[in-house]
Design a protein around this motif. Structure first.
Motif, PDB file in Angstrom:
ATOM      1  N   SER A 132       0.851  -1.182   0.000  1.00  0.00           N
ATOM      2  CA  SER A 132       0.000   0.000   0.000  1.00  0.00           C
ATOM      3  C   SER A 132       0.887   1.232   0.000  1.00  0.00           C
ATOM      4  O   SER A 132       1.993   1.219   0.528  1.00  0.00           O
ATOM      5  CB  SER A 132      -0.919   0.005   1.219  1.00  0.00           C
ATOM      6  N   SER A 133       0.381   2.296  -0.577  1.00  0.00           N
ATOM      7  CA  SER A 133       1.181   3.510  -0.616  1.00  0.00           C
ATOM      8  C   SER A 133       1.221   4.133   0.765  1.00  0.00           C
ATOM      9  O   SER A 133       0.275   4.060   1.530  1.00  0.00           O
ATOM     10  CB  SER A 133       0.609   4.495  -1.636  1.00  0.00           C
ATOM     11  N   SER A 134       2.332   4.744   1.095  1.00  0.00           N
ATOM     12  CA  SER A 134       2.493   5.315   2.425  1.00  0.00           C
ATOM     13  C   SER A 134       1.696   6.607   2.573  1.00  0.00           C
ATOM     14  O   SER A 134       1.433   7.050   3.673  1.00  0.00           O
ATOM     15  CB  SER A 134       3.974   5.567   2.704  1.00  0.00           C
ATOM     16  N   SER A 135       1.311   7.234   1.473  1.00  0.00           N
ATOM     17  CA  SER A 135       0.579   8.498   1.569  1.00  0.00           C
ATOM     18  C   SER A 135      -0.893   8.274   1.915  1.00  0.00           C
ATOM     19  O   SER A 135      -1.574   9.202   2.331  1.00  0.00           O
ATOM     20  CB  SER A 135       0.684   9.274   0.250  1.00  0.00           C
ATOM     21  N   ALA A 136      -1.405   7.056   1.765  1.00  0.00           N
ATOM     22  CA  ALA A 136      -2.807   6.783   2.060  1.00  0.00           C
ATOM     23  C   ALA A 136      -3.096   6.928   3.543  1.00  0.00           C
ATOM     24  O   ALA A 136      -4.192   7.309   3.940  1.00  0.00           O
ATOM     25  CB  ALA A 136      -3.187   5.395   1.579  1.00  0.00           C
ATOM     26  N   GLY A 137      -2.143   6.674   4.379  1.00  0.00           N
ATOM     27  CA  GLY A 137      -2.339   6.777   5.812  1.00  0.00           C
ATOM     28  C   GLY A 137      -2.350   8.205   6.307  1.00  0.00           C
ATOM     29  O   GLY A 137      -2.812   8.483   7.408  1.00  0.00           O
ATOM     30  N   ILE A 138      -1.836   9.149   5.547  1.00  0.00           N
ATOM     31  CA  ILE A 138      -1.752  10.538   5.985  1.00  0.00           C
ATOM     32  C   ILE A 138      -2.843  11.403   5.355  1.00  0.00           C
ATOM     33  O   ILE A 138      -3.162  12.472   5.858  1.00  0.00           O
ATOM     34  CB  ILE A 138      -0.341  11.105   5.682  1.00  0.00           C
ATOM     35  N   VAL A 139      -3.467  10.945   4.278  1.00  0.00           N
ATOM     36  CA  VAL A 139      -4.457  11.753   3.563  1.00  0.00           C
ATOM     37  C   VAL A 139      -5.707  11.966   4.405  1.00  0.00           C
ATOM     38  O   VAL A 139      -6.207  13.096   4.508  1.00  0.00           O
ATOM     39  CB  VAL A 139      -4.805  11.091   2.205  1.00  0.00           C
ATOM     40  N   VAL A 140      -6.207  10.939   5.036  1.00  0.00           N
ATOM     41  CA  VAL A 140      -7.441  11.044   5.815  1.00  0.00           C
ATOM     42  C   VAL A 140      -7.274  11.997   7.000  1.00  0.00           C
ATOM     43  O   VAL A 140      -8.114  12.878   7.204  1.00  0.00           O
ATOM     44  CB  VAL A 140      -7.923   9.644   6.248  1.00  0.00           C
ATOM     45  N   PRO A 141      -6.210  11.899   7.797  1.00  0.00           N
ATOM     46  CA  PRO A 141      -6.060  12.868   8.886  1.00  0.00           C
ATOM     47  C   PRO A 141      -5.879  14.310   8.400  1.00  0.00           C
ATOM     48  O   PRO A 141      -6.370  15.242   9.035  1.00  0.00           O
ATOM     49  CB  PRO A 141      -4.814  12.398   9.636  1.00  0.00           C
ATOM     50  N   LEU A 142      -5.203  14.500   7.271  1.00  0.00           N
ATOM     51  CA  LEU A 142      -5.046  15.859   6.741  1.00  0.00           C
ATOM     52  C   LEU A 142      -6.376  16.436   6.287  1.00  0.00           C
ATOM     53  O   LEU A 142      -6.663  17.619   6.518  1.00  0.00           O
ATOM     54  CB  LEU A 142      -4.039  15.874   5.585  1.00  0.00           C
ATOM     55  N   LEU A 143      -7.208  15.616   5.651  1.00  0.00           N
ATOM     56  CA  LEU A 143      -8.532  16.088   5.236  1.00  0.00           C
ATOM     57  C   LEU A 143      -9.390  16.414   6.447  1.00  0.00           C
ATOM     58  O   LEU A 143     -10.130  17.408   6.445  1.00  0.00           O
ATOM     59  CB  LEU A 143      -9.218  15.039   4.360  1.00  0.00           C
ATOM     60  N   LEU A 144      -9.300  15.622   7.472  1.00  0.00           N
ATOM     61  CA  LEU A 144     -10.042  15.885   8.698  1.00  0.00           C
ATOM     62  C   LEU A 144      -9.576  17.181   9.349  1.00  0.00           C
ATOM     63  O   LEU A 144     -10.393  17.987   9.814  1.00  0.00           O
ATOM     64  CB  LEU A 144      -9.877  14.705   9.659  1.00  0.00           C
ATOM     65  N   LEU A 145      -8.284  17.425   9.366  1.00  0.00           N
ATOM     66  CA  LEU A 145      -7.741  18.662   9.924  1.00  0.00           C
ATOM     67  C   LEU A 145      -8.191  19.872   9.118  1.00  0.00           C
ATOM     68  O   LEU A 145      -8.555  20.914   9.690  1.00  0.00           O
ATOM     69  CB  LEU A 145      -6.210  18.574   9.960  1.00  0.00           C
ATOM     70  N   LEU A 146      -8.201  19.754   7.805  1.00  0.00           N
ATOM     71  CA  LEU A 146      -8.679  20.858   6.959  1.00  0.00           C
ATOM     72  C   LEU A 146     -10.160  21.115   7.179  1.00  0.00           C
ATOM     73  O   LEU A 146     -10.605  22.276   7.199  1.00  0.00           O
ATOM     74  CB  LEU A 146      -8.419  20.546   5.481  1.00  0.00           C
TER      75      LEU A 146
END
Length: 69
Positions: A39-53
Motif C-alpha cells: 500500500s502507498s504510504s501516503s494513504a495513511g496521511i491523507v485522511v487525517p489531513l482532510l479531517l484537519l482541513l
C-alpha cells in the motif's frame, strides 16, 4: 586363494550396509514466499489531513455569536 573373494565380499557388504543405514530421507519442500499487497504510504496521511482541513474550515467559518474582549 579362496579367501580373497571372501574378504572382498565381506568388505563390500560392510561398506554397502553403511550406505543404507539411515534409510531414505523425506524430501524437503520449500514454501512459496508470501507476497503481500503493497500500500502507498501516503494513504495513511491523507485522511487525517482532510479531517484537519475540515475542522479548520469549520472553525474559521463560525463567525457570529459572542466575541471576547
Amino acid at each position: 586363494m579362496k579367501t580373497r573373494p571372501l574378504v572382498c565380499a565381506v568388505a563390500l557388504s560392510l561398506v554397502s550396509g553403511a550406505a543404507f543405514a539411515g534409510g531414505m530421507a523425506e524430501p524437503m519442500m520449500e514454501e512459496d514466499p508470501v507476497v503481500e499487497a503493497a500500500s502507498s504510504s501516503s494513504a495513511g496521511i491523507v485522511v487525517p489531513l482532510l479531517l484537519l482541513l475540515l475542522i479548520a474550515a469549520a472553525a474559521s467559518s463560525s463567525g457570529g455569536g459572542t466575541q471576547f474582549r
